[in-house]
Design an enzyme around this catalytic site. Sequence first.
Site, PDB file in Angstrom:
ATOM      1  N   ILE A  11       0.819  -1.229   0.000  1.00 51.69           N
ATOM      2  CA  ILE A  11       0.000   0.000   0.000  1.00 51.69           C
ATOM      3  C   ILE A  11       0.844   1.267   0.000  1.00 51.69           C
ATOM      4  CG2 ILE A  11      -2.017  -1.054   1.070  1.00 51.69           C
ATOM      5  CD1 ILE A  11      -1.115   0.011   3.745  1.00 51.69           C
ATOM      6  N   LYS A  69       5.163  -2.106   8.283  1.00 48.78           N
ATOM      7  CA  LYS A  69       6.247  -1.391   7.616  1.00 48.78           C
ATOM      8  C   LYS A  69       7.488  -2.271   7.683  1.00 48.78           C
ATOM      9  CE  LYS A  69       6.838   3.055   7.764  1.00 48.78           C
ATOM     10  NZ  LYS A  69       7.119   4.444   8.171  1.00 48.78           N
ATOM     11  N   ASP A 106      10.208  15.756  10.485  1.00 51.47           N
ATOM     12  CA  ASP A 106       9.896  15.550   9.065  1.00 51.47           C
ATOM     13  C   ASP A 106       8.403  15.719   8.805  1.00 51.47           C
ATOM     14  OD1 ASP A 106      10.469  15.054   6.431  1.00 51.47           O
ATOM     15  OD2 ASP A 106      10.381  12.885   6.606  1.00 51.47           O
ATOM     16  N   GLY A 126      11.777   5.861   0.997  1.00 54.06           N
ATOM     17  CA  GLY A 126      13.185   5.620   0.774  1.00 54.06           C
ATOM     18  C   GLY A 126      13.750   4.566   1.682  1.00 54.06           C
ATOM     19  N   ALA A 129      11.551   2.160   3.719  1.00 53.10           N
ATOM     20  CA  ALA A 129      10.717   1.004   4.032  1.00 53.10           C
ATOM     21  C   ALA A 129       9.576   0.860   3.029  1.00 53.10           C
ATOM     22  CB  ALA A 129      10.157   1.127   5.450  1.00 53.10           C
TER      23      ALA A 129
END
Length: 635
Positions: free
Chosen positions: A16, A39, A133, A20, A22
């Site tokens: 889904i 993940k 992030d 970069g 996982a």
Amino acid sequence: MLGRILGGRYELEEKIGSGGMAIVYKAKCHLLKRHVAVKVLRPELVEDEEFVARFKRESQAAASLSHPNIVNIYDVGEENGVYYIVMEYIKGKTLKEYIREKGKLDWEEAVRIAIQICSALKHAHKNGIIHRDIKPQNILVSEDGTVKVTDFGIARAVTSATVTMAGTNVMGSVHYFSPEQARGGHVDAKSDLYSLGIVLYEMVTGTVPFEGDTAVSVALKHIQEKVKPPGELNPDIPKSLQDVIEKAIEKDPNKRYQSAGEMIKDLQRVLKEPNGSFVIRSSDSNDMPTQVFKPVNAENRLQEGFEEKKRKRFGWVKPLFIALPLILILALFYYIGSQIYEKHFVVEDVEVPKVVGLNEQDAERLLQEHNLVMKVIERKNSNQEEGVILYQEPAEGIKVKPYSAVNVVVSLGPRKVIVPNVVGFSQRDAEIALENAGLEVGPPQYVESDKPPGTVIRQSIQPNTEVVENTEIVLVISKKPDVELIEVQEYVGLKEDIARELIEGIGLVVGKVTKDYNQEYPEGIVYKQNPQPGNKVEPGSEVELWVSLGPVPSYPKVLEIDLSQYKSGQDEDGSVKVTVKRADGQLVYEGEHALAEGIISISLEGSGVVRYIIYIDGQPVKEIQVDFTKREDAG
């Protein structure tokens, strides 16, 4: 990886998403019968110790957070070199995809989304974690409108050394960088708020403020160039919202919002006073008004200058003699105190070991060796031997405080049942009695006897014998002499009307037809029969059928809790701990909420009818029943 089962329970069904570092899969948890997101670290990176360490740090950081606007972490694991974390599965899309679909968002919708993101950051910052992030790609919008912040891949606990080196170590999307991140400087909560300001800018204008051919050129613009006011790109943006955005993206961190809570208050006020002037902006020191000084004659100026030089040459001596012993004493006390604190009070977190599959004594011993306490929350029957650990929480690999409790579920072994006496029963009554006792009925044997036809004359296991649940019992049934028996065919997998025709076509009768939901068979298909295929019965005997109504309907629910009714005896600016559990004790949600939030929404998923208990600050306040087979929301 598709079809692979990780940890003995997570079956990867479909890919889904990817990044970069996982790849994300939708998976089925066979233990709790629910969908999750898994993940998995990219295979080409598992040999890189830095990437593996970053991946572990992501899971540990995120697992310590519990908030309705942060994606929940359920489990962490490593299997044959595959590193993975198990997360809450969110049905929806990323905020980036949502913005692209709509071009730009209505300013009120953008403010409500920003408030939810800000609430998540407030919780993370309170727990010492900076996301680092924040960007629309890391924000999920569920189908019910709930916003979830995800991907703590470069988040880490705030320490005195929270400094990012410039160059290749700078990570995240440069379009949402704070100036201090671009320079490789100190990163704190205000850096996240800058990135949120850029996200809010993009939501209401449909574009990011800085573009460039390279990442370096965009980073330099964050440091040097002034942002074009969002109101010039979208005149519909009210004044107060433009003020909030411009304050959040100030290049000087001291001029931005100093906390997520402060920004939330202004965003909430934007909804009430869109054209208000309540946003307080820091003024530049160069804007101070001109001051008028009295004239000073030359003689006084010379005298004052002489005395000033004298004070500068010798004025430091006296304070130095006074301050020096005091500084030395304070330094000594600080050194002694820090040594005592580190030796006696600083306790490092410990990693939870795997105890699933161990027997109870070995599991308790292993946890004690790790300075942890085992707490048995349930004992239940299973296929495992008695005393084997079936489930643990927290999961293996999670770091917790020493002497924390690890909750476990312990096997009672296979369930034992007593074989009832069914000799003398009719065949059907005997089968019902055995099935109700938890036993399986094997293919019957028919013999001629003086007993009435269809009567049980023997059973393969003697009455009152204790056996394992689902043990097979074979019945010996009386039949009429010289009666030709009919062999029952298999009707499972056929449509009901076809099964009826086949049953009646060989001289048997359709008996009771039970219709119920079934996850494996479509609607109208036979999923169970009695007698079983291959059994031989007398002509005219009944064949019972079970027909599928299709899978059990399951509609996700939203549980709304009004915090305003719990303000009595508390400060209105205070907060409460909200906990939601199933009636069987399984934790569904837990998090801190400010009373000022008013009504909060919690997503629920399940099947059938489930009872939930709501706790406020550990005290049960309400019990509700949720029917997932109906469309309406939870009460």
